[in-house]
Design a protein around this motif. Sequence first.
Motif, PDB file in Angstrom:
ATOM      1  N   SER A 409      -5.625 -15.172  -7.078  1.00  0.00           N
ATOM      2  CA  SER A 409      -5.655 -14.040  -8.010  1.00  0.00           C
ATOM      3  C   SER A 409      -6.212 -12.798  -7.336  1.00  0.00           C
ATOM      4  O   SER A 409      -5.680 -11.692  -7.502  1.00  0.00           O
ATOM      5  N   SER A 410      -7.289 -12.979  -6.562  1.00  0.00           N
ATOM      6  CA  SER A 410      -7.845 -11.837  -5.832  1.00  0.00           C
ATOM      7  C   SER A 410      -6.842 -11.263  -4.841  1.00  0.00           C
ATOM      8  O   SER A 410      -6.714 -10.039  -4.705  1.00  0.00           O
ATOM      9  N   ALA A 411      -6.110 -12.163  -4.155  1.00  0.00           N
ATOM     10  CA  ALA A 411      -5.113 -11.688  -3.191  1.00  0.00           C
ATOM     11  C   ALA A 411      -3.997 -10.925  -3.895  1.00  0.00           C
ATOM     12  O   ALA A 411      -3.535  -9.895  -3.403  1.00  0.00           O
ATOM     13  N   ILE A 412      -3.571 -11.420  -5.062  1.00  0.00           N
ATOM     14  CA  ILE A 412      -2.498 -10.734  -5.801  1.00  0.00           C
ATOM     15  C   ILE A 412      -2.962  -9.359  -6.255  1.00  0.00           C
ATOM     16  O   ILE A 412      -2.254  -8.356  -6.093  1.00  0.00           O
ATOM     17  N   ILE A 413      -4.169  -9.306  -6.845  1.00  0.00           N
ATOM     18  CA  ILE A 413      -4.701  -8.021  -7.311  1.00  0.00           C
ATOM     19  C   ILE A 413      -4.888  -7.073  -6.142  1.00  0.00           C
ATOM     20  O   ILE A 413      -4.555  -5.875  -6.219  1.00  0.00           O
ATOM     21  N   GLN A 414      -5.406  -7.599  -5.015  1.00  0.00           N
ATOM     22  CA  GLN A 414      -5.602  -6.755  -3.837  1.00  0.00           C
ATOM     23  C   GLN A 414      -4.275  -6.223  -3.328  1.00  0.00           C
ATOM     24  O   GLN A 414      -4.147  -5.032  -2.994  1.00  0.00           O
ATOM     25  N   THR A 415      -3.259  -7.097  -3.287  1.00  0.00           N
ATOM     26  CA  THR A 415      -1.942  -6.663  -2.813  1.00  0.00           C
ATOM     27  C   THR A 415      -1.340  -5.621  -3.740  1.00  0.00           C
ATOM     28  O   THR A 415      -0.794  -4.606  -3.283  1.00  0.00           O
ATOM     29  N   GLU A 416      -1.438  -5.871  -5.060  1.00  0.00           N
ATOM     30  CA  GLU A 416      -0.896  -4.900  -6.007  1.00  0.00           C
ATOM     31  C   GLU A 416      -1.648  -3.575  -5.933  1.00  0.00           C
ATOM     32  O   GLU A 416      -1.049  -2.499  -6.013  1.00  0.00           O
ATOM     33  N   THR A 417      -2.979  -3.658  -5.758  1.00  0.00           N
ATOM     34  CA  THR A 417      -3.771  -2.429  -5.638  1.00  0.00           C
ATOM     35  C   THR A 417      -3.389  -1.661  -4.383  1.00  0.00           C
ATOM     36  O   THR A 417      -3.200  -0.432  -4.415  1.00  0.00           O
ATOM     37  N   LEU A 418      -3.276  -2.394  -3.262  1.00  0.00           N
ATOM     38  CA  LEU A 418      -2.881  -1.731  -2.019  1.00  0.00           C
ATOM     39  C   LEU A 418      -1.484  -1.137  -2.144  1.00  0.00           C
ATOM     40  O   LEU A 418      -1.224  -0.034  -1.645  1.00  0.00           O
ATOM     41  N   ARG A 419      -0.602  -1.877  -2.831  1.00  0.00           N
ATOM     42  CA  ARG A 419       0.753  -1.363  -3.018  1.00  0.00           C
ATOM     43  C   ARG A 419       0.747  -0.088  -3.863  1.00  0.00           C
ATOM     44  O   ARG A 419       1.453   0.881  -3.567  1.00  0.00           O
ATOM     45  N   GLN A 420      -0.084  -0.087  -4.917  1.00  0.00           N
ATOM     46  CA  GLN A 420      -0.188   1.107  -5.752  1.00  0.00           C
ATOM     47  C   GLN A 420      -0.787   2.265  -4.961  1.00  0.00           C
ATOM     48  O   GLN A 420      -0.336   3.411  -5.075  1.00  0.00           O
ATOM     49  N   VAL A 421      -1.829   1.944  -4.149  1.00  0.00           N
ATOM     50  CA  VAL A 421      -2.446   3.001  -3.327  1.00  0.00           C
ATOM     51  C   VAL A 421      -1.440   3.538  -2.323  1.00  0.00           C
ATOM     52  O   VAL A 421      -1.320   4.753  -2.127  1.00  0.00           O
ATOM     53  N   LEU A 424       0.971   5.624  -4.126  1.00  0.00           N
ATOM     54  CA  LEU A 424       0.371   6.911  -4.470  1.00  0.00           C
ATOM     55  C   LEU A 424       0.248   7.798  -3.242  1.00  0.00           C
ATOM     56  O   LEU A 424       0.523   9.003  -3.297  1.00  0.00           O
ATOM     57  N   VAL A 425      -0.155   7.176  -2.110  1.00  0.00           N
ATOM     58  CA  VAL A 425      -0.274   7.951  -0.865  1.00  0.00           C
ATOM     59  C   VAL A 425       1.094   8.471  -0.440  1.00  0.00           C
ATOM     60  O   VAL A 425       1.228   9.632  -0.024  1.00  0.00           O
ATOM     61  N   GLU A 426       2.112   7.594  -0.538  1.00  0.00           N
ATOM     62  CA  GLU A 426       3.464   8.040  -0.180  1.00  0.00           C
ATOM     63  C   GLU A 426       3.930   9.166  -1.098  1.00  0.00           C
ATOM     64  O   GLU A 426       4.544  10.137  -0.646  1.00  0.00           O
ATOM     65  N   GLU A 427       3.604   9.030  -2.405  1.00  0.00           N
ATOM     66  CA  GLU A 427       3.996  10.082  -3.347  1.00  0.00           C
ATOM     67  C   GLU A 427       3.285  11.385  -3.029  1.00  0.00           C
ATOM     68  O   GLU A 427       3.903  12.457  -2.993  1.00  0.00           O
ATOM     69  N   ARG A 428       1.970  11.276  -2.794  1.00  0.00           N
ATOM     70  CA  ARG A 428       1.212  12.486  -2.455  1.00  0.00           C
ATOM     71  C   ARG A 428       1.663  13.067  -1.122  1.00  0.00           C
ATOM     72  O   ARG A 428       1.734  14.282  -0.950  1.00  0.00           O
ATOM     73  N   THR A 429       1.973  12.179  -0.169  1.00  0.00           N
ATOM     74  CA  THR A 429       2.466  12.654   1.125  1.00  0.00           C
ATOM     75  C   THR A 429       3.795  13.370   0.965  1.00  0.00           C
ATOM     76  O   THR A 429       4.039  14.418   1.577  1.00  0.00           O
ATOM     77  N   ALA A 430       4.674  12.779   0.131  1.00  0.00           N
ATOM     78  CA  ALA A 430       5.971  13.420  -0.113  1.00  0.00           C
ATOM     79  C   ALA A 430       5.784  14.773  -0.792  1.00  0.00           C
ATOM     80  O   ALA A 430       6.447  15.756  -0.445  1.00  0.00           O
ATOM     81  N   GLN A 431       4.856  14.815  -1.759  1.00  0.00           N
ATOM     82  CA  GLN A 431       4.595  16.091  -2.430  1.00  0.00           C
ATOM     83  C   GLN A 431       4.025  17.113  -1.445  1.00  0.00           C
ATOM     84  O   GLN A 431       4.410  18.288  -1.466  1.00  0.00           O
ATOM     85  N   LEU A 432       3.098  16.640  -0.590  1.00  0.00           N
ATOM     86  CA  LEU A 432       2.527  17.543   0.414  1.00  0.00           C
ATOM     87  C   LEU A 432       3.598  18.012   1.383  1.00  0.00           C
ATOM     88  O   LEU A 432       3.634  19.186   1.767  1.00  0.00           O
TER      89      LEU A 432
END
Length: 691
Positions: A409-421, A424-432
């Motif tokens: 469960s921790s690995a899944i949450i960590q993976t999903e969190t990293l994927r969301q981050v 978000l980073v890719e989205e912000r990078t694209a916006q930048l």
Amino acid sequence: MQARVSRSKMESLEAAGRVLDPAHSREERLLVPSECKSSPTSHPVEPALVHQSPTQPVEQLSEMLLWHQITQVVVTSSQPETALSKIAAILGEAFGVDACLISVSTNQPQRQVAYWFANPNATIQQTEVLDTYSTIAATKADLVISDLQSDLQTEITSASETLPFRAVMKVETRFQGQVNGAISLLRSHPHSWADFEIATLNTTSDQVAVAISQVLLQQQVLKQAQYQSLIRRLTMSIQDCVELPKILKLAIDGTAQALQVKRGFVLRLRYWDPRHSIRSNVDRVPRARVIVECEWQQEVGQTAIAVEPASQAETSVSPSFWVSECVLCQHAISTSGALTLTDESEFPASVEPTGIAPIFDPAQMPALLLVPLESKNKLLGFIALQHDRPRTWQSDEIELAELVSAQISSAIIQTETLRQVESLVEERTAQLQQSLELQAKLYEITRRQIEKLREMNQRMDEFLSTLSHELRTPLTSMMLAIRMLREAKLSPDRRTQYLNILEQQCAQETNLINDLLALQELETKQVPVQLQKVDLKQVITDLTQPFYQRWGLKGLNLEIDLPKRSLTLNTDLSSLNRILLELLTNAGKYSDPNSTVSLKVTQQTGQQIALTLVNDGPGISEAELPHIFEKFRRCQGMTQNAVPGTGLGLALVKSLVQHLNGTIAATSIPLEGHHETCFTVLLPQNLERVE
């Protein structure tokens, strides 16, 4: 042919042989009635498992020697699986039997049996012995049977059914008052077990019980070490941010192997509405899909301790299914904690149209451990562990599965969190990046505007310089002419001369103003097109007549190349005349003395007329060539060399050509000592009126 002893046969075993009550004391167990003995020659002998007894009398068996050998095995053996097999070999050789088996009574789903055979090459007979022995080992009493086949003669229903052994002596082992196993000596032929054999085996069973307890303790220690190693590897993998599929494979493989199950799965839930992933007290079935993320299937094991054969039938696994299609998943979602099912009877009943998903298949896998994967009351999926035989899930096994579940469960949450981050980073990078690109475009637009402003300022300076020169020179001449006309003694010839100067300079100023006004009207498209049919040959002939006389003073020669037949154009005559006039004037102004200016007219495909004017002179540099049709743009050195002009002629020509829906291009090719400058004008032969 494999043969198994049924429960009715087991009852016959207990009736036919001497059954030693385990509740009796050690002394009572050693008392064996003499009537149990029978002649070893009264029955045929199985040849496969026959073993020659030792040369020394079996009465000489030394209990102390057996104890010493068993103790040495327990102390020196590093692997608990091999220790019992070595002890079985010691007892089998000491008693001179054909097979010795030591069964271990544990809470495991399968009975563990360590064995020794006098004839190790008879693999088929060994398999038959192990299969048949399972029922005998399950009895809760000691057995002494001289001839198993003769005593069960009334129970044999088929002539083809034979037993792989004839004589059996079984003694249970007890440690701290509890049975933890059994020792069984087997002979392939009938044998009357002597009192000292029974007594020796009973005495030795205490030491074997200690060995079994040591083996079980070592197995428990190894199992706990295996549990800890699995949790440690999972923790390190999660800390190292290993890919989720690898973590899931490590988790399910390690857990299934540690718990010795037949099959394991990691099931993920994909919700139609993410809000339904939160556990609630509402009795509803979430719209979610169960997906098999990772699967482990037991292969044929190869261990020192044999495991009784089990069904290896494979189950047809569906890769995914809806929660609404499986009553077992619905029950697991509504249940808090792990769901443990020991046999097929404990599975929830199917309610049409909802059944049990084929992946669980209670008929093939009756034991199931289903542990939820959840984090902060959010249900992510399940760990499913299945076994092909009924089994009781121990507390330490459930605890291990729950620890692994927490890690997954921790690995899944960590993976999903990293994927969301990362998202978000890719989205912000694209916006930048878009912002930087927009800023770059704005910068480029600003730079171009600045360049245009600079260019306009430069052209304005050039225009002012040119205009100043073009205005001052005529005004100066006019002022001098006016002053001279005021002289009283001025002769009539001189007066006429000065009046001509005034008239000429006034006309020059008027032409400059007219050019500026005409250019402005053309740029704003305020000049209407006056279409009429004209004879191009006649227009060129009439227009070029004044240039012959004017250029003759300069030594210039004009050559005209016209088609033999007349060319009729439907165009604006005034604009056409002004184009030819400006081009000829420009050619005469920038041609070398004593050179030739050529004008050629050709008819092109597509109803177009080409006018080509070529002259030799100083030419136009490559850098200035793209700008020669711009207003007030003159080549460098023209003003300093006192070449008359305002920089409006070619700009006016281009506007007039475009006004006639045509194109103009210029080239300047360097030759020996001069440049060949060429202007090419393409005009439509039939200009259509544009409203």
